[in-house]
Motif scaffolding. Sequence first.
Motif, PDB file in Angstrom:
ATOM      1  N   LYS A   1      -2.528  -5.975   7.816  1.00 27.50           N
ATOM      2  CA  LYS A   1      -3.611  -5.044   7.534  1.00 27.50           C
ATOM      3  C   LYS A   1      -3.258  -4.386   6.212  1.00 27.50           C
ATOM      4  N   LEU A   2      -4.264  -4.194   5.379  1.00 28.27           N
ATOM      5  CA  LEU A   2      -4.041  -3.605   4.070  1.00 28.27           C
ATOM      6  C   LEU A   2      -4.694  -2.236   3.990  1.00 28.27           C
ATOM      7  N   TYR A   3      -3.972  -1.301   3.384  1.00 27.44           N
ATOM      8  CA  TYR A   3      -4.444   0.069   3.211  1.00 27.44           C
ATOM      9  C   TYR A   3      -4.277   0.422   1.741  1.00 27.44           C
ATOM     10  N   GLU A   4      -5.318   0.969   1.136  1.00 25.03           N
ATOM     11  CA  GLU A   4      -5.274   1.322  -0.277  1.00 25.03           C
ATOM     12  C   GLU A   4      -4.858   2.774  -0.455  1.00 25.03           C
ATOM     13  N   ILE A   5      -3.959   2.993  -1.401  1.00 29.52           N
ATOM     14  CA  ILE A   5      -3.522   4.338  -1.764  1.00 29.52           C
ATOM     15  C   ILE A   5      -3.967   4.565  -3.206  1.00 29.52           C
TER      16      ILE A   5
END
Length: 173
Positions: A114-118
């Motif tokens: 799963k990818l999460y953008e910061i």
Amino acid sequence: LTFGEDLKSLPNVESLGNLAGWSYVRGIDLIEHQDSIYAAITSYTKDQVTIINFGTSITNSPVWLRDLNNPGIIDGPVGLSLYSDGNQLFSLISSNLNHKVVLAQFSADLATEKLYEIDNTINPTDTEIIKNGNQLYAIILSSAAKMYRLSFGENINLNALPTAKPIDIQGVP
């Protein structure tokens, strides 16, 4: 590189080959996770991160495990950092072309993520995750001559990701 008895020894260089299509390789990080040694390698022009597995020894020939290729999220990856927390493996990836840092949370078998953008970074080029005492942090470097800090707390909480905060470096001429 194999240094022999100590780092003062002249190292032996051994080619591990390459993977088809690697182009403008920019970053690598190694980690021991669940009794295996993994490497994550960025390919800038392919917008891709490749995961390889050395098995139980860094002297083994590595085996390709998988590629992360998520256009629009991972664009122009440069540096990255791996972090293992029990059965969980994370990677913090500098996505240079879209000015983001991407946190990847891998499944236990590393088959999916799963990818999460910061947000709040400019041209990130490298990342490093560090545990300081019982607190987890990351430092992000930028080609815009900036440095940022992420403060995760005691662990990575995917429901409350930190915002990148600029670091004011004292005494820079």
